[in-house]
Enzyme design. Structure first.
Site, PDB file in Angstrom:
ATOM      1  CG  HIS A  31      -3.879   8.552  -0.045  1.00 43.22           C
ATOM      2  ND1 HIS A  31      -4.472   7.685   0.845  1.00 43.22           N
ATOM      3  CD2 HIS A  31      -2.565   8.210  -0.070  1.00 43.22           C
ATOM      4  CE1 HIS A  31      -3.555   6.866   1.337  1.00 43.22           C
ATOM      5  NE2 HIS A  31      -2.383   7.152   0.798  1.00 43.22           N
ATOM      6  CG  HIS A  48       1.526   4.969  -2.011  1.00 42.99           C
ATOM      7  ND1 HIS A  48       2.514   5.529  -1.238  1.00 42.99           N
ATOM      8  CD2 HIS A  48       0.359   5.301  -1.400  1.00 42.99           C
ATOM      9  CE1 HIS A  48       1.968   6.157  -0.208  1.00 42.99           C
ATOM     10  NE2 HIS A  48       0.660   6.052  -0.287  1.00 42.99           N
ATOM     11  CD  GLU A 104      -1.254   3.436   2.012  1.00 43.87           C
ATOM     12  OE1 GLU A 104      -1.263   4.435   1.270  1.00 43.87           O
ATOM     13  OE2 GLU A 104      -1.033   3.504   3.237  1.00 43.87           O
TER      14      GLU A 104
HETATM   15 FE    FE Z   1      -0.561   6.310   1.470  1.00 48.83          FE
HETATM   16 CA    CA Z   2      -8.390  10.678   1.521  1.00 46.58          CA
END
Ligand code: FE
Ligand code: CA
Length: 300
Positions: free
Chosen positions: A149, A210, A261
């Site tokens: 993501h 991020h 991340e």
């Molecule tokens: Fe995150």
């Molecule tokens: Ca996801």
């Protein structure tokens, strides 16, 4: 679901060689191609040709991110829906990017450039699709399974949420509201069955907060911390849990200052998942469940 997943993110990096070294040896992605000064990479468990594109630039950040749609017909359908919503669309012609077909590009209410596409060459994985072993030999670095993501900052969290929900059929898994309930300052959105595929936090427009890569479990988050320490990479937040998504996490920076991340677990979502609400006074606990407060660097 016809918008299948976050397919790629194109990151701006200030020194291409340093960035490629970091993303291949420390993150552990595989370089799959180079063209026009851009480097294309994928994670070992991804079948498509690339999920990360590195582009040399004079400042870090996100050039665009893109979702893969299940068919050309679905792409045409969403093109209309984006136009009806009122966003300006442009077409990115086939071959603009290595091994990709045509894409549609729009500017979000938060100023980010987002694309939808269907066609991309499949490279497959080293483990293959016939009686596969669980992971390939010779993995390097953190070796995430996939891009998971992006979290982006922008002013109009309300409208960008409305766009993803109304025009693109996303669900909203969580939101952060001011204590008076008036203003949405955080929004977590999904099109897969994971807790989030893209999220927005109130802040300066068009910025990347991020980009996150998915690892197997919490021990792999801890191992990521070991690898980053061994390689002297700046760790911002050591392994911990998010209240929001219930995922486990570590934050660190690429050589240009793009925040990365390594993320794992989190709950599953479905079409009927209710939106969980966090109030701003509990935002510390929402983001870092144990520390219960945000770090200074994390909000800047
Ligand atoms: Fe995150
Ligand atoms: Ca996801």
């Amino acid at each position: 679901m016809s918008i299948m997943r976050l397919g790629r993110v194109q990151l701006r990096v200030m020194d291409l060689d340093k960035a490629v070294d970091y993303y291949t040896h420390i993150i552990g992605l595989e370089e799959t191609g180079r063209e026009d000064g851009k480097v294309y990479l994928k994670a070992w468990d991804e079948y498509d040709h690339h999920s990360v594109i590195l582009q040399e630039a004079d400042s870090p950040g996100i050039e665009h991110f893109a979702f893969k749609v299940s068919s050309e017909d679905e792409l045409a359908k969403y093109e209309k829906r984006i136009e009806q919503f009122g966003l300006t669309i442009s077409r990115v012609s086939k071959g603009t990017r290595l091994k990709e077909g045509e894409a549609i590009r729009c500017v979000l209410p938060t100023g980010h450039h987002m694309e939808l596409y269907h066609e991309i060459e499949k490279l497959g994985t080293a483990t293959g699709t016939l009686n596969p072993h669980p992971w390939p030999e010779n993995l390097r670095g953190i070796a995430p399974h996939r891009l998971d993501h992006c979290l982006l900052t922008g002013d109009d969290v309300e409208n960008v949420t409305r766009f993803f929900v109304e025009a693109l059929d996303f669900g909203q898994s969580e939101k952060i509201m001011t204590v008076d309930g008036e203003t949405m300052i955080g929004s977590f959105l999904f099109t897969t069955n994971t807790a989030h595929d893209v999220a927005f936090i109130k802040g300066p427009d068009a910025k990347l907060h991020h980009a996150a890569f998915f690892v197997d479990n919490f021990y792999d988050v801890l191992k990521a911390a070991d690898i980053l320490t061994r390689r002297d990479v700046n760790i911002e937040v050591t392994p911990t849990r998010h209240g929001i998504t219930r995922g486990q996490t570590i934050y660190f920076f690429d050589p240009s200052g793009n925040r990365n991340e390594a993320f794992t677990s989190g709950y599953m979502t479905f079409k009927d998942f209710p939106t969980i609400t966090w109030t701003e006074d509990k935002i510390g606990q929402g983001i870092f469940y144990h520390r219960r407060e945000l770090t200074e660097s994390f909000v800047n």
